[in-house]
Write a protein that holds these residues in place. Sequence first.
Motif, PDB file in Angstrom:
ATOM      1  N   MET A   1       0.863  -1.170   0.000  1.00 41.81           N
ATOM      2  CA  MET A   1       0.000   0.000   0.000  1.00 41.81           C
ATOM      3  C   MET A   1       0.908   1.230   0.000  1.00 41.81           C
ATOM      4  SD  MET A   1      -3.065   0.879   2.675  1.00 41.81           S
ATOM      5  CE  MET A   1      -4.226  -0.313   2.032  1.00 41.81           C
ATOM      6  N   THR A   2       0.899   1.969  -1.078  1.00 39.40           N
ATOM      7  CA  THR A   2       1.840   3.073  -1.228  1.00 39.40           C
ATOM      8  C   THR A   2       1.342   4.397  -0.668  1.00 39.40           C
ATOM      9  OG1 THR A   2       0.970   3.523  -3.430  1.00 39.40           O
ATOM     10  CG2 THR A   2       2.890   2.057  -3.287  1.00 39.40           C
ATOM     11  N   ASP A   3       0.062   4.578  -0.541  1.00 38.99           N
ATOM     12  CA  ASP A   3      -0.470   5.868  -0.120  1.00 38.99           C
ATOM     13  C   ASP A   3      -0.860   5.881   1.359  1.00 38.99           C
ATOM     14  OD1 ASP A   3      -2.467   4.065  -0.623  1.00 38.99           O
ATOM     15  OD2 ASP A   3      -3.744   5.439  -1.745  1.00 38.99           O
ATOM     16  N   VAL A   4      -0.018   5.311   2.173  1.00 37.87           N
ATOM     17  CA  VAL A   4      -0.240   5.282   3.615  1.00 37.87           C
ATOM     18  C   VAL A   4       0.368   6.539   4.237  1.00 37.87           C
ATOM     19  CG1 VAL A   4       0.376   4.058   5.747  1.00 37.87           C
ATOM     20  CG2 VAL A   4      -0.276   2.781   3.718  1.00 37.87           C
ATOM     21  N   LEU A   5      -0.370   7.153   5.124  1.00 39.12           N
ATOM     22  CA  LEU A   5       0.118   8.313   5.863  1.00 39.12           C
ATOM     23  C   LEU A   5       0.598   7.838   7.228  1.00 39.12           C
ATOM     24  CD1 LEU A   5       0.301  11.440   6.391  1.00 39.12           C
ATOM     25  CD2 LEU A   5      -2.008  11.242   7.312  1.00 39.12           C
ATOM     26  N   ILE A   6       1.779   8.274   7.628  1.00 39.03           N
ATOM     27  CA  ILE A   6       2.297   7.994   8.974  1.00 39.03           C
ATOM     28  C   ILE A   6       2.222   9.309   9.745  1.00 39.03           C
ATOM     29  CG2 ILE A   6       4.226   7.157  10.354  1.00 39.03           C
ATOM     30  CD1 ILE A   6       3.222   5.040   8.369  1.00 39.03           C
ATOM     31  N   ARG A   7       1.546   9.285  10.883  1.00 34.81           N
ATOM     32  CA  ARG A   7       1.367  10.502  11.673  1.00 34.81           C
ATOM     33  C   ARG A   7       1.573  10.203  13.151  1.00 34.81           C
ATOM     34  NH1 ARG A   7      -3.077   9.867  14.640  1.00 34.81           N
ATOM     35  NH2 ARG A   7      -4.846   8.717  13.826  1.00 34.81           N
ATOM     36  N   PRO A   8       1.878  11.242  13.940  1.00 36.52           N
ATOM     37  CA  PRO A   8       1.974  11.036  15.390  1.00 36.52           C
ATOM     38  C   PRO A   8       0.617  10.611  15.951  1.00 36.52           C
ATOM     39  CG  PRO A   8       2.935  13.153  14.749  1.00 36.52           C
ATOM     40  CD  PRO A   8       2.214  12.616  13.539  1.00 36.52           C
ATOM     41  N   ALA A   9       0.648   9.732  16.923  1.00 34.58           N
ATOM     42  CA  ALA A   9      -0.592   9.314  17.589  1.00 34.58           C
ATOM     43  C   ALA A   9      -1.118  10.466  18.431  1.00 34.58           C
ATOM     44  CB  ALA A   9      -0.332   8.094  18.461  1.00 34.58           C
ATOM     45  N   ARG A  10      -2.417  10.419  18.672  1.00 32.05           N
ATOM     46  CA  ARG A  10      -3.083  11.393  19.536  1.00 32.05           C
ATOM     47  C   ARG A  10      -3.878  10.619  20.580  1.00 32.05           C
ATOM     48  NH1 ARG A  10      -3.600  14.060  14.032  1.00 32.05           N
ATOM     49  NH2 ARG A  10      -5.243  12.569  13.654  1.00 32.05           N
ATOM     50  N   PRO A  11      -4.226  11.256  21.671  1.00 30.90           N
ATOM     51  CA  PRO A  11      -4.941  10.535  22.737  1.00 30.90           C
ATOM     52  C   PRO A  11      -6.186   9.787  22.257  1.00 30.90           C
ATOM     53  CG  PRO A  11      -4.187  12.627  23.587  1.00 30.90           C
ATOM     54  CD  PRO A  11      -3.891  12.640  22.098  1.00 30.90           C
ATOM     55  N   PHE A  12      -6.903  10.342  21.292  1.00 25.98           N
ATOM     56  CA  PHE A  12      -8.128   9.672  20.827  1.00 25.98           C
ATOM     57  C   PHE A  12      -7.864   8.412  20.003  1.00 25.98           C
ATOM     58  CE2 PHE A  12      -7.432  12.902  17.478  1.00 25.98           C
ATOM     59  CZ  PHE A  12      -7.424  12.087  16.354  1.00 25.98           C
ATOM     60  N   ASP A  13      -6.610   8.106  19.708  1.00 29.66           N
ATOM     61  CA  ASP A  13      -6.274   6.874  18.997  1.00 29.66           C
ATOM     62  C   ASP A  13      -6.328   5.646  19.906  1.00 29.66           C
ATOM     63  OD1 ASP A  13      -5.691   7.838  16.319  1.00 29.66           O
ATOM     64  OD2 ASP A  13      -3.901   8.778  17.185  1.00 29.66           O
ATOM     65  N   ALA A  14      -6.568   5.835  21.184  1.00 30.24           N
ATOM     66  CA  ALA A  14      -6.530   4.739  22.158  1.00 30.24           C
ATOM     67  C   ALA A  14      -7.437   3.573  21.767  1.00 30.24           C
ATOM     68  CB  ALA A  14      -6.904   5.254  23.547  1.00 30.24           C
ATOM     69  N   ALA A  15      -8.658   3.856  21.317  1.00 27.49           N
ATOM     70  CA  ALA A  15      -9.608   2.783  21.005  1.00 27.49           C
ATOM     71  C   ALA A  15      -9.094   1.886  19.883  1.00 27.49           C
ATOM     72  CB  ALA A  15     -10.969   3.368  20.641  1.00 27.49           C
ATOM     73  N   PHE A  16      -8.307   2.441  18.964  1.00 27.78           N
ATOM     74  CA  PHE A  16      -7.690   1.644  17.912  1.00 27.78           C
ATOM     75  C   PHE A  16      -6.417   0.966  18.404  1.00 27.78           C
ATOM     76  CE2 PHE A  16      -4.204   1.574  14.809  1.00 27.78           C
ATOM     77  CZ  PHE A  16      -4.664   0.555  13.985  1.00 27.78           C
ATOM     78  N   ALA A  17      -5.527   1.756  18.997  1.00 28.58           N
ATOM     79  CA  ALA A  17      -4.176   1.287  19.286  1.00 28.58           C
ATOM     80  C   ALA A  17      -4.095   0.295  20.435  1.00 28.58           C
ATOM     81  CB  ALA A  17      -3.260   2.479  19.563  1.00 28.58           C
ATOM     82  N   VAL A  18      -4.805   0.537  21.532  1.00 27.19           N
ATOM     83  CA  VAL A  18      -4.632  -0.305  22.722  1.00 27.19           C
ATOM     84  C   VAL A  18      -4.980  -1.772  22.473  1.00 27.19           C
ATOM     85  CG1 VAL A  18      -5.465  -0.710  25.079  1.00 27.19           C
ATOM     86  CG2 VAL A  18      -4.694   1.569  24.394  1.00 27.19           C
ATOM     87  N   PRO A  19      -6.135  -2.104  21.868  1.00 27.14           N
ATOM     88  CA  PRO A  19      -6.402  -3.529  21.621  1.00 27.14           C
ATOM     89  C   PRO A  19      -5.354  -4.181  20.716  1.00 27.14           C
ATOM     90  CG  PRO A  19      -8.416  -2.258  21.424  1.00 27.14           C
ATOM     91  CD  PRO A  19      -7.287  -1.265  21.518  1.00 27.14           C
ATOM     92  N   LEU A  20      -4.866  -3.432  19.728  1.00 26.07           N
ATOM     93  CA  LEU A  20      -3.849  -3.964  18.822  1.00 26.07           C
ATOM     94  C   LEU A  20      -2.531  -4.183  19.560  1.00 26.07           C
ATOM     95  CD1 LEU A  20      -3.771  -4.701  15.820  1.00 26.07           C
ATOM     96  CD2 LEU A  20      -3.070  -2.364  15.331  1.00 26.07           C
ATOM     97  N   ILE A  21      -2.181  -3.246  20.430  1.00 26.59           N
ATOM     98  CA  ILE A  21      -0.961  -3.385  21.216  1.00 26.59           C
ATOM     99  C   ILE A  21      -1.068  -4.583  22.150  1.00 26.59           C
ATOM    100  CG2 ILE A  21       0.411  -2.312  23.064  1.00 26.59           C
ATOM    101  CD1 ILE A  21      -0.212   0.410  21.659  1.00 26.59           C
ATOM    102  N   GLN A  22      -2.169  -4.699  22.881  1.00 29.65           N
ATOM    103  CA  GLN A  22      -2.315  -5.818  23.822  1.00 29.65           C
ATOM    104  C   GLN A  22      -2.315  -7.151  23.089  1.00 29.65           C
ATOM    105  OE1 GLN A  22      -1.900  -6.238  27.005  1.00 29.65           O
ATOM    106  NE2 GLN A  22      -2.393  -8.404  26.868  1.00 29.65           N
TER     107      GLN A  22
END
Length: 188
Positions: free
Chosen positions: A1-22
């Motif tokens: 996937m070539t058109d992916v944006l990489i950005r700094p995380a923000r506090p509201f990303d928790a619902a996405f990031a935390v389950p994936l991290i765990q």
Amino acid sequence: MTDVLIRPARPFDAAFAVPLIQATIGRIGYALTGVTDDVAAERTLLGFYPLRGNRLSFEHQLIAQSPGGEPLGVILAYPGDQAEVLDEPFRERLRALGLPGHVESEGTPGELYVDTLAVTEATRGQGIGARLLDAAAERAATLGLNRVGLLVEDGNAAARLYARQGFRPAGTRALAGGTYTHLVRDLT
């Protein structure tokens, strides 16, 4: 996937990031939080996510997202020489629960330590993990660090990605009941 944006995380990303991290760190999440199941670990990690000054804070994360804004993956990385300090909030939590306040810090001084790299199941194999690792290498260089390091559990299929990205073995470690290989990617 070539058109992916990489950005700094923000506090509201928790619902996405935390389950994936765990889902990625498993028993390490249990060791950090003093609980024994994923739901309880996620609940606890959600509380740490928006707070600065701990290893799982949004401030140490980058999010990969589609052009439409859908999150696709996360990388959690911090300077290894900060590992002890970043783990102290977890030690305090464990002691407050009446548990031994032992958390083995994973980062190694002199490197940007990749604590967690996780991509959604639907987008694996599309180069998103590689893009996140490259972004971590850029962050390391910006911080004046000459290498990126991580731990990979024996038998983890991600080891192939790490090898393609230029990581090489630099020793082994025992952590939270598992055996891990310390891999490093030199940036010089």
